[in-house]
Motif scaffolding. Sequence first.
Motif, PDB file in Angstrom:
ATOM      1  N   MET A 224       0.724  -1.202  -0.131  1.00 38.98           N
ATOM      2  CA  MET A 224       0.066   0.037  -0.282  1.00 38.98           C
ATOM      3  C   MET A 224       0.872   1.499   0.001  1.00 38.98           C
ATOM      4  SD  MET A 224      -3.484  -0.767   2.311  1.00 38.98           S
ATOM      5  CE  MET A 224      -4.562  -1.812   1.881  1.00 38.98           C
ATOM      6  N   HIS A 225       2.048   1.231   0.360  1.00 40.11           N
ATOM      7  CA  HIS A 225       3.022   2.476   0.165  1.00 40.11           C
ATOM      8  C   HIS A 225       3.266   2.768  -0.859  1.00 40.11           C
ATOM      9  CE1 HIS A 225       6.093  -0.661   0.073  1.00 40.11           C
ATOM     10  NE2 HIS A 225       6.716   0.206  -0.420  1.00 40.11           N
ATOM     11  N   VAL A 226       3.040   1.789  -1.932  1.00 39.00           N
ATOM     12  CA  VAL A 226       3.628   1.922  -3.491  1.00 39.00           C
ATOM     13  C   VAL A 226       2.278   2.452  -3.997  1.00 39.00           C
ATOM     14  CG1 VAL A 226       4.210   1.095  -5.478  1.00 39.00           C
ATOM     15  CG2 VAL A 226       5.277   0.383  -3.442  1.00 39.00           C
ATOM     16  N   GLN A 227       1.045   1.875  -3.903  1.00 39.50           N
ATOM     17  CA  GLN A 227      -0.181   2.130  -4.455  1.00 39.50           C
ATOM     18  C   GLN A 227      -1.339   1.837  -3.646  1.00 39.50           C
ATOM     19  OE1 GLN A 227      -0.695   0.198  -8.104  1.00 39.50           O
ATOM     20  NE2 GLN A 227      -2.441   1.778  -9.130  1.00 39.50           N
ATOM     21  N   ASN A 228      -2.093   2.553  -3.014  1.00 38.95           N
ATOM     22  CA  ASN A 228      -2.949   2.500  -1.991  1.00 38.95           C
ATOM     23  C   ASN A 228      -4.287   2.707  -2.700  1.00 38.95           C
ATOM     24  OD1 ASN A 228      -4.645   2.024  -0.062  1.00 38.95           O
ATOM     25  ND2 ASN A 228      -4.097   3.955   1.173  1.00 38.95           N
ATOM     26  N   THR A 229      -4.958   1.526  -3.364  1.00 41.28           N
ATOM     27  CA  THR A 229      -5.976   1.759  -4.187  1.00 41.28           C
ATOM     28  C   THR A 229      -7.317   1.259  -3.389  1.00 41.28           C
ATOM     29  OG1 THR A 229      -6.000  -0.553  -4.928  1.00 41.28           O
ATOM     30  CG2 THR A 229      -4.946   1.098  -6.187  1.00 41.28           C
ATOM     31  N   ALA A 230      -8.430   1.669  -3.574  1.00 42.95           N
ATOM     32  CA  ALA A 230      -9.764   1.408  -2.760  1.00 42.95           C
ATOM     33  C   ALA A 230     -10.006  -0.071  -2.887  1.00 42.95           C
ATOM     34  CB  ALA A 230     -10.925   2.019  -3.416  1.00 42.95           C
ATOM     35  N   ALA A 231      -9.812  -0.673  -3.969  1.00 41.10           N
ATOM     36  CA  ALA A 231      -9.951  -2.356  -4.043  1.00 41.10           C
ATOM     37  C   ALA A 231      -9.176  -2.856  -2.978  1.00 41.10           C
ATOM     38  CB  ALA A 231      -9.542  -2.601  -5.471  1.00 41.10           C
ATOM     39  N   ARG A 232      -7.801  -2.496  -2.967  1.00 40.07           N
ATOM     40  CA  ARG A 232      -6.673  -3.276  -2.003  1.00 40.07           C
ATOM     41  C   ARG A 232      -7.237  -2.856  -0.602  1.00 40.07           C
ATOM     42  NH1 ARG A 232      -1.955  -1.617  -4.439  1.00 40.07           N
ATOM     43  NH2 ARG A 232      -1.961  -3.699  -5.562  1.00 40.07           N
ATOM     44  N   SER A 233      -7.442  -1.748  -0.253  1.00 37.26           N
ATOM     45  CA  SER A 233      -7.837  -1.316   0.936  1.00 37.26           C
ATOM     46  C   SER A 233      -9.272  -2.008   1.455  1.00 37.26           C
ATOM     47  CB  SER A 233      -8.245   0.147   1.249  1.00 37.26           C
ATOM     48  OG  SER A 233      -6.940   0.807   0.939  1.00 37.26           O
ATOM     49  N   LEU A 234     -10.060  -2.484   0.525  1.00 48.52           N
ATOM     50  CA  LEU A 234     -11.393  -3.110   0.602  1.00 48.52           C
ATOM     51  C   LEU A 234     -11.049  -4.522   1.042  1.00 48.52           C
ATOM     52  CD1 LEU A 234     -14.295  -3.503   0.902  1.00 48.52           C
ATOM     53  CD2 LEU A 234     -14.466  -3.753  -1.715  1.00 48.52           C
ATOM     54  N   PHE A 235     -10.472  -4.961  -0.128  1.00 50.63           N
ATOM     55  CA  PHE A 235      -9.998  -6.704   0.201  1.00 50.63           C
ATOM     56  C   PHE A 235      -9.071  -6.909   1.529  1.00 50.63           C
ATOM     57  CE2 PHE A 235      -7.585 -10.469  -1.972  1.00 50.63           C
ATOM     58  CZ  PHE A 235      -8.754 -11.177  -1.580  1.00 50.63           C
ATOM     59  N   ALA A 236      -8.376  -5.979   2.001  1.00 50.79           N
ATOM     60  CA  ALA A 236      -7.426  -6.246   3.252  1.00 50.79           C
ATOM     61  C   ALA A 236      -8.652  -6.077   4.339  1.00 50.79           C
ATOM     62  CB  ALA A 236      -6.555  -4.891   3.384  1.00 50.79           C
ATOM     63  N   PHE A 237      -9.267  -5.029   4.225  1.00 48.50           N
ATOM     64  CA  PHE A 237     -10.328  -4.860   5.300  1.00 48.50           C
ATOM     65  C   PHE A 237     -11.049  -6.173   5.425  1.00 48.50           C
ATOM     66  CE2 PHE A 237     -14.874  -3.680   6.625  1.00 48.50           C
ATOM     67  CZ  PHE A 237     -14.722  -3.693   7.938  1.00 48.50           C
ATOM     68  N   LEU A 238     -11.876  -6.799   4.226  1.00 48.23           N
ATOM     69  CA  LEU A 238     -12.588  -7.937   4.250  1.00 48.23           C
ATOM     70  C   LEU A 238     -11.928  -8.856   4.800  1.00 48.23           C
ATOM     71  CD1 LEU A 238     -14.477  -7.274   1.083  1.00 48.23           C
ATOM     72  CD2 LEU A 238     -15.220  -6.966   3.268  1.00 48.23           C
ATOM     73  N   LEU A 239     -10.703  -9.257   4.583  1.00 48.39           N
ATOM     74  CA  LEU A 239      -9.665 -10.397   4.976  1.00 48.39           C
ATOM     75  C   LEU A 239      -9.674 -10.245   6.463  1.00 48.39           C
ATOM     76  CD1 LEU A 239      -7.033 -10.815   2.325  1.00 48.39           C
ATOM     77  CD2 LEU A 239      -8.806 -12.357   2.910  1.00 48.39           C
ATOM     78  N   ILE A 240      -9.270  -8.877   6.871  1.00 47.72           N
ATOM     79  CA  ILE A 240      -9.031  -8.793   8.521  1.00 47.72           C
ATOM     80  C   ILE A 240     -10.319  -9.382   9.092  1.00 47.72           C
ATOM     81  CG2 ILE A 240      -8.214  -7.090  10.017  1.00 47.72           C
ATOM     82  CD1 ILE A 240      -6.504  -5.735   8.151  1.00 47.72           C
ATOM     83  N   THR A 241     -11.424  -8.460   8.701  1.00 52.05           N
ATOM     84  CA  THR A 241     -12.868  -8.732   9.411  1.00 52.05           C
ATOM     85  C   THR A 241     -13.101 -10.262   9.438  1.00 52.05           C
ATOM     86  OG1 THR A 241     -13.491  -6.672   8.670  1.00 52.05           O
ATOM     87  CG2 THR A 241     -15.092  -8.094   9.677  1.00 52.05           C
TER      88      THR A 241
END
Length: 262
Positions: A224-241
């Motif tokens: 994410m420090h290279v490219q923080n996209t909404a899709a990547r943030s969403l996928f990370a949140f869903l996995l963590i949840t």
Amino acid sequence: MMTFDELPLVFFTTFSQIAIGAFLFLTILEARESLERNTVRFCTVVIFFFAVLSMACSTAHLGDPTGGWRALLGLGHSWLSREILGISTFCGMVVLYFLTTEKPSLHRLVGIVGSVAGLLSMLSTSLVYTLPARPAWDSPFPLLFFLLTTFAAGPALLQLLLTRKKQTVHIPLPRLISVVLIAGIIVSIAYSVTQAEYLVLPTSWLVLRILIGALLPILLLAKMHVQNTAARSLFAFLLITAGELLGHQIFYASVVPFPLFH
């Protein structure tokens, strides 16, 4: 075999801690950085949704949901009563946080009170389950598990919302989340080892929880420090949840083969 008798509690504890963590870090970010007002309001609305959803899930565990208010009568001696008061106060402060965005001093005060109420509610939740009758829980582990959810899944939700609104911040939330997830792996393994004699813990479920809820998100967050996209943030949140929901499910099922409350 994994039992799923306590699913309302699994969703309540997970969603409430997500809301508390997201609100705490929203107040910290707003105090340190210049967040757009619309961004703050958007984040607050979503946080309120998670808080209310968690309370709705908790009522599904009550035999008589309409009589749930009576739990407040035990404030002097019951951590469950204090938990309910704390989460209710937290929800009220989230609403006030939304309404006071044009009054900076009051807004900051509400943020502090709401964050404290949320953290005290989470502390009360952990103490509800610190029971001598459940040796695996009569330890610091309930508090550690709930703290880790608050400080991993909460910021992950906030990171998603900020990315969705294209709001940049200087505090490295992905790095913080990764550190907490690594700590979560260590705590989960320590719990399974040190409390082994008191647990009926299926190793395969624990491995799945670590893979889905920690290792895969860490790989996503590292980029994410290279490219923080909404899709990547969403996928990370869903996995963590998903990982936290599974972790909480394991927490209940590994020592409770029957309904926790009667």
